[in-house]
Design a protein around this motif. Structure first.
Motif, PDB file in Angstrom:
ATOM      1  N   SER A 120      75.482   6.399  63.413  1.00 27.52           N
ATOM      2  CA  SER A 120      76.209   5.325  62.727  1.00 27.52           C
ATOM      3  C   SER A 120      76.459   5.664  61.248  1.00 27.52           C
ATOM      4  CB  SER A 120      75.501   3.980  62.903  1.00 27.52           C
ATOM      5  OG  SER A 120      74.191   4.052  62.415  1.00 27.52           O
ATOM      6  N   ASP A 121      76.178   4.714  60.345  1.00 24.82           N
ATOM      7  CA  ASP A 121      76.564   4.939  58.944  1.00 24.82           C
ATOM      8  C   ASP A 121      75.433   5.427  58.045  1.00 24.82           C
ATOM      9  OD1 ASP A 121      79.104   4.191  59.435  1.00 24.82           O
ATOM     10  OD2 ASP A 121      78.760   2.056  58.976  1.00 24.82           O
ATOM     11  N   GLU A 122      74.248   5.584  58.646  1.00 23.51           N
ATOM     12  CA  GLU A 122      73.114   5.984  57.789  1.00 23.51           C
ATOM     13  C   GLU A 122      73.301   7.398  57.247  1.00 23.51           C
ATOM     14  OE1 GLU A 122      69.634   5.729  60.329  1.00 23.51           O
ATOM     15  OE2 GLU A 122      70.762   4.131  61.326  1.00 23.51           O
ATOM     16  N   LYS A 123      72.653   7.662  56.130  1.00 23.50           N
ATOM     17  CA  LYS A 123      72.697   9.022  55.587  1.00 23.50           C
ATOM     18  C   LYS A 123      72.006   9.951  56.591  1.00 23.50           C
ATOM     19  CE  LYS A 123      71.742  11.561  51.349  1.00 23.50           C
ATOM     20  NZ  LYS A 123      73.042  12.217  51.295  1.00 23.50           N
ATOM     21  N   PRO A 124      72.608  11.097  56.910  1.00 21.92           N
ATOM     22  CA  PRO A 124      71.967  11.999  57.868  1.00 21.92           C
ATOM     23  C   PRO A 124      70.577  12.453  57.400  1.00 21.92           C
ATOM     24  CG  PRO A 124      74.244  12.642  57.480  1.00 21.92           C
ATOM     25  CD  PRO A 124      73.923  11.578  56.470  1.00 21.92           C
ATOM     26  N   SER A 125      69.687  12.674  58.355  1.00 16.09           N
ATOM     27  CA  SER A 125      68.340  13.172  58.044  1.00 16.09           C
ATOM     28  C   SER A 125      68.294  14.667  58.345  1.00 16.09           C
ATOM     29  CB  SER A 125      67.298  12.474  58.914  1.00 16.09           C
ATOM     30  OG  SER A 125      67.411  11.089  58.778  1.00 16.09           O
ATOM     31  N   LEU A 126      67.521  15.395  57.520  1.00 15.91           N
ATOM     32  CA  LEU A 126      67.436  16.856  57.686  1.00 15.91           C
ATOM     33  C   LEU A 126      66.045  17.285  58.145  1.00 15.91           C
ATOM     34  CD1 LEU A 126      69.340  18.117  54.478  1.00 15.91           C
ATOM     35  CD2 LEU A 126      70.259  17.735  56.764  1.00 15.91           C
ATOM     36  N   PHE A 127      66.002  18.327  58.966  1.00 12.28           N
ATOM     37  CA  PHE A 127      64.736  18.860  59.497  1.00 12.28           C
ATOM     38  C   PHE A 127      64.782  20.381  59.397  1.00 12.28           C
ATOM     39  CE2 PHE A 127      65.977  14.953  61.425  1.00 12.28           C
ATOM     40  CZ  PHE A 127      64.857  14.161  61.231  1.00 12.28           C
ATOM     41  N   VAL A 128      63.779  20.938  58.742  1.00 12.48           N
ATOM     42  CA  VAL A 128      63.793  22.378  58.457  1.00 12.48           C
ATOM     43  C   VAL A 128      62.709  23.100  59.248  1.00 12.48           C
ATOM     44  CG1 VAL A 128      63.592  24.093  56.599  1.00 12.48           C
ATOM     45  CG2 VAL A 128      64.583  21.869  56.108  1.00 12.48           C
ATOM     46  N   GLY A 129      63.034  24.238  59.790  1.00 11.99           N
ATOM     47  CA  GLY A 129      62.035  25.070  60.482  1.00 11.99           C
ATOM     48  C   GLY A 129      62.178  26.515  60.051  1.00 11.99           C
ATOM     49  N   GLU A 130      61.044  27.220  60.004  1.00 10.89           N
ATOM     50  CA  GLU A 130      61.081  28.629  59.596  1.00 10.89           C
ATOM     51  C   GLU A 130      60.316  29.492  60.592  1.00 10.89           C
ATOM     52  OE1 GLU A 130      61.304  28.448  54.741  1.00 10.89           O
ATOM     53  OE2 GLU A 130      59.549  29.344  55.694  1.00 10.89           O
ATOM     54  N   CYS A 131      60.747  30.733  60.713  1.00  4.40           N
ATOM     55  CA  CYS A 131      59.991  31.702  61.516  1.00  4.40           C
ATOM     56  C   CYS A 131      59.949  33.003  60.736  1.00  4.40           C
ATOM     57  CB  CYS A 131      60.671  31.908  62.870  1.00  4.40           C
ATOM     58  SG  CYS A 131      59.867  33.159  63.876  1.00  4.40           S
ATOM     59  N   LYS A 132      58.734  33.422  60.374  1.00  2.51           N
ATOM     60  CA  LYS A 132      58.581  34.686  59.647  1.00  2.51           C
ATOM     61  C   LYS A 132      58.539  35.829  60.641  1.00  2.51           C
ATOM     62  CE  LYS A 132      56.369  32.899  55.570  1.00  2.51           C
ATOM     63  NZ  LYS A 132      55.122  32.513  54.966  1.00  2.51           N
ATOM     64  N   GLY A 133      58.939  37.000  60.173  1.00  3.09           N
ATOM     65  CA  GLY A 133      58.910  38.161  61.061  1.00  3.09           C
ATOM     66  C   GLY A 133      59.363  39.393  60.320  1.00  3.09           C
ATOM     67  N   SER A 134      59.896  40.349  61.084  1.00  5.01           N
ATOM     68  CA  SER A 134      60.393  41.569  60.449  1.00  5.01           C
ATOM     69  C   SER A 134      61.593  42.106  61.219  1.00  5.01           C
ATOM     70  CB  SER A 134      59.278  42.620  60.396  1.00  5.01           C
ATOM     71  OG  SER A 134      58.891  42.931  61.716  1.00  5.01           O
ATOM     72  N   ILE A 135      62.297  42.998  60.555  1.00  2.26           N
ATOM     73  CA  ILE A 135      63.496  43.579  61.161  1.00  2.26           C
ATOM     74  C   ILE A 135      63.114  44.914  61.807  1.00  2.26           C
ATOM     75  CG2 ILE A 135      65.861  44.398  60.727  1.00  2.26           C
ATOM     76  CD1 ILE A 135      65.435  41.330  60.281  1.00  2.26           C
ATOM     77  N   SER A 136      63.481  45.049  63.086  1.00  4.06           N
ATOM     78  CA  SER A 136      63.140  46.259  63.845  1.00  4.06           C
ATOM     79  C   SER A 136      63.950  47.456  63.325  1.00  4.06           C
ATOM     80  CB  SER A 136      63.446  46.025  65.327  1.00  4.06           C
ATOM     81  OG  SER A 136      64.805  45.683  65.470  1.00  4.06           O
ATOM     82  N   ILE A 137      63.565  48.631  63.785  1.00  7.41           N
ATOM     83  CA  ILE A 137      64.275  49.856  63.376  1.00  7.41           C
ATOM     84  C   ILE A 137      65.559  50.009  64.206  1.00  7.41           C
ATOM     85  CG2 ILE A 137      64.095  52.396  63.206  1.00  7.41           C
ATOM     86  CD1 ILE A 137      62.231  51.013  61.238  1.00  7.41           C
ATOM     87  N   GLU A 138      65.448  49.588  65.478  1.00  7.78           N
ATOM     88  CA  GLU A 138      66.608  49.665  66.389  1.00  7.78           C
ATOM     89  C   GLU A 138      66.779  48.332  67.075  1.00  7.78           C
ATOM     90  OE1 GLU A 138      65.365  52.578  69.186  1.00  7.78           O
ATOM     91  OE2 GLU A 138      65.842  54.261  67.866  1.00  7.78           O
ATOM     92  N   GLU A 139      67.931  48.141  67.716  1.00 11.10           N
ATOM     93  CA  GLU A 139      68.144  46.920  68.497  1.00 11.10           C
ATOM     94  C   GLU A 139      67.388  47.016  69.820  1.00 11.10           C
ATOM     95  OE1 GLU A 139      72.270  45.353  68.690  1.00 11.10           O
ATOM     96  OE2 GLU A 139      72.739  47.118  67.499  1.00 11.10           O
TER      97      GLU A 139
END
Ligand code: IMP
Length: 189
Positions: A121-140
């Motif tokens: 409806s007309d309410e201000k939208p609510s926000l929800f944040v999520g994080e995931c830590k990790g690392s980038i591989s050498i290859e796919e």
């Protein structure tokens, strides 16, 4: 929980499948709607999600969610971050790996961030944040998922997201963690 059905405004089937699986576990029906909204260029995912949600609110009175996500790589000073979609469509996973060829150890650490906006409806939208830590591989590695999944290894794992089924990715992912907060919010409505 009063809300029983919710639109997920996205053209990304992979995001939809993950959210549907997660939210169905709490009895919430998720319907994919590819309504389209302007994705502004901002320095925060929160601003992009909020602007999109305010736009969608003018198009539907049905409760909806939409998401903006990004991959922030330490050794690239947080790049691609808010530019993740553009970078994926231009240089892709291969381009990121090439940029990181000389980066080792800590420099390969990264975080995926997800920001969901919930609007009704007309309410201000609510926000929800999520994080995931990790690392980038050498290859796919891996065939599952979408986007940067073949190069992202969540913390404590040796496999990339793309080597995991949806249910397993949902145990770690930024999206799933943001949705956990949304579920708590719904329970208190
Ligand atoms: P968007 O702007 O939220 O659609 O996402 C920005 C970019 O990050 C897109 O290229 C997505 O494919 C990618 N992305 C978002 N979430 C994920 C994820 O869970 N795994 C892999 N890539 C993702």
């Amino acid at each position: 929980m009063k809300t029983k059905s919710i639109y997920f405004v996205t053209g990304n089937k992979g995001k939809f499948v993950e959210a549907k699986k997660k939210l169905s576990e709490v009895g919430l029906e998720v319907i994919q709607k590819n309504l389209g909204y302007p994705e502004i260029q901002a320095i925060k995912l929160e601003d992009v999600a909020l602007y999109g949600a305010e736009h969608i609110q003018k198009q539907t009175s049905h409760p909806f969610i939409l998401e903006d996500a990004g991959l922030f790589i330490d050794g690239l000073n947080g790049f691609p971050g808010v530019y993740s979609a553009y970078v994926y469509h231009t240089i892709g996973c291969k381009g990121i790996l090439k940029l990181m060829e000389k980066l080792k150890g800590d420099m390969r650490e990264a975080v995926f961030r997800s920001v969901f906006a919930f609007g009704a409806s007309d309410e201000k939208p609510s926000l929800f944040v999520g994080e995931c830590k990790g690392s980038i591989s050498i290859e796919e590695h891996g065939e599952h998922g979408f986007g940067y999944d073949p190069i992202f290894i969540p913390q404590g794992e040796t496999r990339t997201f793309a080597q995991m089924e949806t249910e397993e990715k949902n145990r770690f992912s930024h999206r799933s963690r943001a949705l956990d907060k949304l579920i708590v919010f719904f329970k208190n409505l």
